[in-house]
Design an enzyme around this catalytic site. Structure first.
Site, PDB file in Angstrom:
ATOM      1  N   ASP A 178     -15.123 -48.466 -18.921  1.00  0.00           N
ATOM      2  CA  ASP A 178     -14.405 -47.406 -18.206  1.00  0.00           C
ATOM      3  C   ASP A 178     -14.757 -47.325 -16.722  1.00  0.00           C
ATOM      4  OD1 ASP A 178     -16.940 -46.470 -18.856  1.00  0.00           O
ATOM      5  OD2 ASP A 178     -16.256 -44.545 -19.657  1.00  0.00           O
ATOM      6  N   HIS A 179     -15.854 -47.918 -16.303  1.00  0.00           N
ATOM      7  CA  HIS A 179     -16.258 -48.002 -14.892  1.00  0.00           C
ATOM      8  C   HIS A 179     -17.519 -48.841 -14.849  1.00  0.00           C
ATOM      9  CE1 HIS A 179     -19.128 -45.100 -16.317  1.00  0.00           C
ATOM     10  NE2 HIS A 179     -18.136 -44.269 -16.620  1.00  0.00           N
TER      11      HIS A 179
ATOM     12  N   CYS B 221     -16.510 -41.296 -16.068  1.00  0.00           N
ATOM     13  CA  CYS B 221     -15.863 -41.406 -17.380  1.00  0.00           C
ATOM     14  C   CYS B 221     -14.563 -40.627 -17.520  1.00  0.00           C
ATOM     15  CB  CYS B 221     -16.815 -40.932 -18.481  1.00  0.00           C
ATOM     16  SG  CYS B 221     -18.406 -41.766 -18.535  1.00  0.00           S
TER      17      CYS B 221
ATOM     18  N   ASP C  58     -18.507 -47.787 -23.250  1.00  0.00           N
ATOM     19  CA  ASP C  58     -18.875 -46.763 -22.279  1.00  0.00           C
ATOM     20  C   ASP C  58     -19.991 -47.228 -21.343  1.00  0.00           C
ATOM     21  OD1 ASP C  58     -18.783 -44.301 -21.085  1.00  0.00           O
ATOM     22  OD2 ASP C  58     -19.288 -43.151 -22.871  1.00  0.00           O
ATOM     23  N   ASP C  59     -19.754 -47.101 -20.040  1.00  0.00           N
ATOM     24  CA  ASP C  59     -20.755 -47.405 -19.005  1.00  0.00           C
ATOM     25  C   ASP C  59     -21.164 -48.879 -18.965  1.00  0.00           C
ATOM     26  OD1 ASP C  59     -20.654 -44.729 -18.454  1.00  0.00           O
ATOM     27  OD2 ASP C  59     -22.790 -44.343 -18.667  1.00  0.00           O
TER      28      ASP C  59
ATOM     29  N   HIS D  19     -12.257 -38.495 -22.915  1.00  0.00           N
ATOM     30  CA  HIS D  19     -13.475 -37.774 -22.588  1.00  0.00           C
ATOM     31  C   HIS D  19     -13.476 -36.445 -23.338  1.00  0.00           C
ATOM     32  CE1 HIS D  19     -17.048 -37.171 -20.180  1.00  0.00           C
ATOM     33  NE2 HIS D  19     -16.653 -35.946 -19.905  1.00  0.00           N
TER      34      HIS D  19
END
Length: 481
Positions: free
Chosen positions: A316-317, A73, A33-34, A129
Site C-alpha cells: 500500500d506504500h 495506509c 501492509d507496509d 483501512h
C-alpha cells in the site's frame, strides 16, 4: 488451459488490450501492509529472503516503477479502492473514513464494481483501512459478499523489545519487535492465507470470483516466530544507509530549512542503538509474510483456477528503515512512494520486468478492462492493460503521490519532483542519485524539468474530509480505566 487457448487469449489481449469477457477471468487481489521494495523481485535489499515471491515473479510481470497515490495506509487504500486521487476526495489521512467523505462515500469501490457485475466477492485480512463508527468497527465488510473470519495471533511472546527514549517521544505505533510463542501455523496472517487457499477448492455457483487477501506483516509490531529472526544473524545484518545532513539542501527561497532534523522516531531508535535490530526485525517480518503468501500461491497452482485467475499483488506504500532520517511511512520520497507490484495474467508475458510508470490508482481501470467489464467514468487512473501486453513499451507519464493537503510528488521514472504547501520544492535525478541525497530544485539548469512536472500538479485540492474521532475517544476512555 491449452497452449492454443493461451495463444488466443494472448492475441485477444494484444489486439483489444483486454481479456475477452467470456473468459470469466477470476481475480486474486493481494495486499501486503507496509511492504517496501525489500523483496527479491524488486531488489531493494539483497539480504532479504523471499523464495515464494521470487518464484511468483517467474510467472508474473514485475512492475519495477509502481507508486502509491498516498504514502500512508488509509488514504492509499481509499484511493486505489475508489479509483480516485486524494486531492479529489479529501481523504488525506488515516483518520479520514471514505464513507464520511462527501466526494467518496457514494463511489462504487473496486470489489463492489465486480460484485455488482456478476462476480462473487470475498475477502479476509486488511483491505480497507479500519475505522471505529457508532455502529461498530468498519473494516470495509460492506463491499464484499463474503468475509472470512479467522483466529490466530502471537499466542504470547517469547521475548520483545522496543525502541524508546525519554528525550525523544514519538506518536503512532510503538517501534516494537520480538518472537511469538505461536508457531507459523497459528499466526493470524498464516491463517488468513490458509483461508484464502481453502476457497480455491470451492465452486462459486458458476460465477467468477474476486477474492481479496490482506497480509498484515511487515506492519508494526514486528512480532513473528523466532525462526525468522534466526534467518538473519544480527552480526551479519547491514542496516540501511543514512546521510546525517540529508535535509540541509531542502530549503525555501530564503534558505530556510523545511525539516529541522531527524524525526523523533529516528532519534529514539538512534539513541536506543536499535537501527540494526529494527532492520533485522523488518526483514524477518518480510520473510514471514513471504511464507504466508506461499500457501496461497501453492494452492492456486494446484487448483482448477490456475489458468483463469489474474493475480495482482501490491504494497500500500513504502517504508523507511532509517533512510532520509525516518522510520515508518509518510513523506514524499522514493522510499515511501514506491511499492512492490506484480501482476500475473496466465499465459501473458510471464517472468518479465517492466519499467513502465504506474500508480496503485491505476489498478481499478486495469482490472475491469482485463476482465472485460465496462469502464468506470469516475476513475482517475488509467488502465495499463497495454503495458501488460507489451511490458517494454514506453510508459512514463508522470504519476502522482500525495501526503496531506497540497503536498505532492511526481515521478516519470527518472526524476522525482516534490512540491510542498509551504512552497518548498525538491527534485532528484535517479540516474545519478537513486538515494535522493542531492536536491536539484534550486539549480536553474533544471528549471525546464520542474516546469514540465508542475503541469501535472492538481489544480484543485479538495478540503480535508471530516476526521473520525471515535478512535481517540475510545483510547482516552481506555487510559482512564
Amino acid at each position: 488451459m491449452s497452449f492454443f487457448k493461451r495463444f488466443l487469449v494472448g492475441i485477444c489481449l494484444v489486439i483489444t488490450t483486454g481479456l475477452s469477457a467470456k473468459e470469466n477471468m477470476n481475480v486474486l487481489f493481494i495486499a501486503v501492509d507496509d511492504l517496501n521494495d525489500w523483496i527479491g523481485p524488486m531488489g531493494g535489499n539483497p539480504q532479504v529472503k523471499t523464495p515464494h515471491l521470487d518464484n511468483f515473479a517467474g510467472k508474473s510481470i514485475i512492475m519495477s516503477k509502481a507508486y502509491c497515490s498516498a504514502t500512508v495506509c488509509g488514504p492509499s487504500r481509499s484511493s486505489l479502492l475508489t479509483g480516485r486521487h486524494c486531492h479529489n476526495t479529501g481523504v488525506y489521512g488515516n483518520s479520514n473514513n471514505l464513507k464520511k467523505a462527501a466526494k467518496a462515500k457514494d463511489l462504487e469501490t473496486l470489489p463492489e464494481y465486480f460484485g455488482n457485475r456478476g462476480y462473487h466477492t470475498l475477502t479476509t485480512g486488511k483491505i480497507f483501512h479500519k475505522h471505529m463508527t457508532s455502529e461498530g468497527l468498519d473494516e470495509g465488510h460492506w463491499a464484499f459478499h463474503e468475509v472470512g473470519k479467522t483466529k490466530g495471533g502471537a499466542g504470547g511472546m517469547l521475548w520483545k523489545k522496543a525502541a524508546t527514549h525519554p528525550d525523544h517521544k514519538y506518536g503512532g505505533s510503538a517501534m516494537q519487535w520480538g518472537a511469538t510463542k505461536a508457531p507459523l501455523e497459528e499466526t493470524k496472517d498464516y491463517m488468513n492465507a490458509k483461508w484464502a487457499a481453502e476457497q480455491l477448492e470451492r465452486d462459486f455457483d458458476g460465477k467468477p470470483f474476486f477474492m481479496a487477501l490482506g497480509i498484515s506483516r511487515p506492519h508494526l509490531p514486528f512480532f513473528v516466530p523466532q525462526k525468522y529472526f534466526d534467518m538473519y544473524p544480527l552480526d551479519k545484518v547491514k542496516p540501511a544507509p543514512v546521510k546525517l545532513d540529508d535535509y540541509d539542501d531542502i530549503v525555501d527561497a530564503n534558505g530556510n530549512a523545511l525539516f529541522k532534523g531527524p524525526d523523533a522516531t529516528w532519534l529514539a531508535v538512534d539513541k536506543s542503538n536499535a537501527h540494526t535490530e529494527l532492520n533485522r526485525a523488518y526483514m524477518a517480518s518480510v520473510t514471514y509474510a513471504d511464507d504466508c503468501l506461499g500457501v496461497v500461491f501453492d494452492a492456486l497452482e494446484k487448483s482448477k483456477y490456475a489458468d483463469n485467475t489474474i493475480v495482482i499483488l501490491w504494497g500500500d506504500h513504502g517504508w523507511y528503515l532509517g533512510e532520509k532520517l525516518k522510520y515508518r511511512k509518510t513523506g514524499l520520497w522514493e522510499e515511501s512512494a514506491r511499492v512492490p507490484f506484480m501482476v500475473r495474467v496466465p499465459g501473458i508475458n510471464e517472468g518479465v520486468k517492466s519499467d513502465g510508470v504506474i500508480n496503485l490508482v491505476d489498478m481499478y481501470p486495469t482490472l475491469i478492462e482485463l476482465c472485460g467489464l465496462p469502464s468506470n467514468p469516475n476513475n482517475d487512473g488509467r488502465s495499463f492493460a497495454k503495458l501488460i501486453a507489451n511490458p517494454e513499451m514506453t510508459w512514463n507519464e508522470p504519476t502522482l503521490s500525495t501526503m496531506g493537503y497540497m503536498n505532492h510528488a511526481l515521478t516519470d521514472g527518472r526524476y522525482r519532483y516534490i512540491s510542498y504547501k509551504k512552497g518548498v520544492e525538491e527534485l532528484y535525478d535517479h540516474n545519478s542519485d537513486p538515494l535522493e541525497h542531492n536536491n536539484l530544485a534550486n539549480n536553474p539548469e533544471y528549471a525546464q524539468i520542474i516546469a514540465k512536472f508542475k503541469k501535472y500538479l492538481p489544480t484543485h485540492n479538495e478540503p480535508e474530509s471530516p476526521r473520525n474521532t471515535l478512535e481517540k475517544k475510545k483510547s482516552k476512555t481506555s487510559k482512564k480505566i
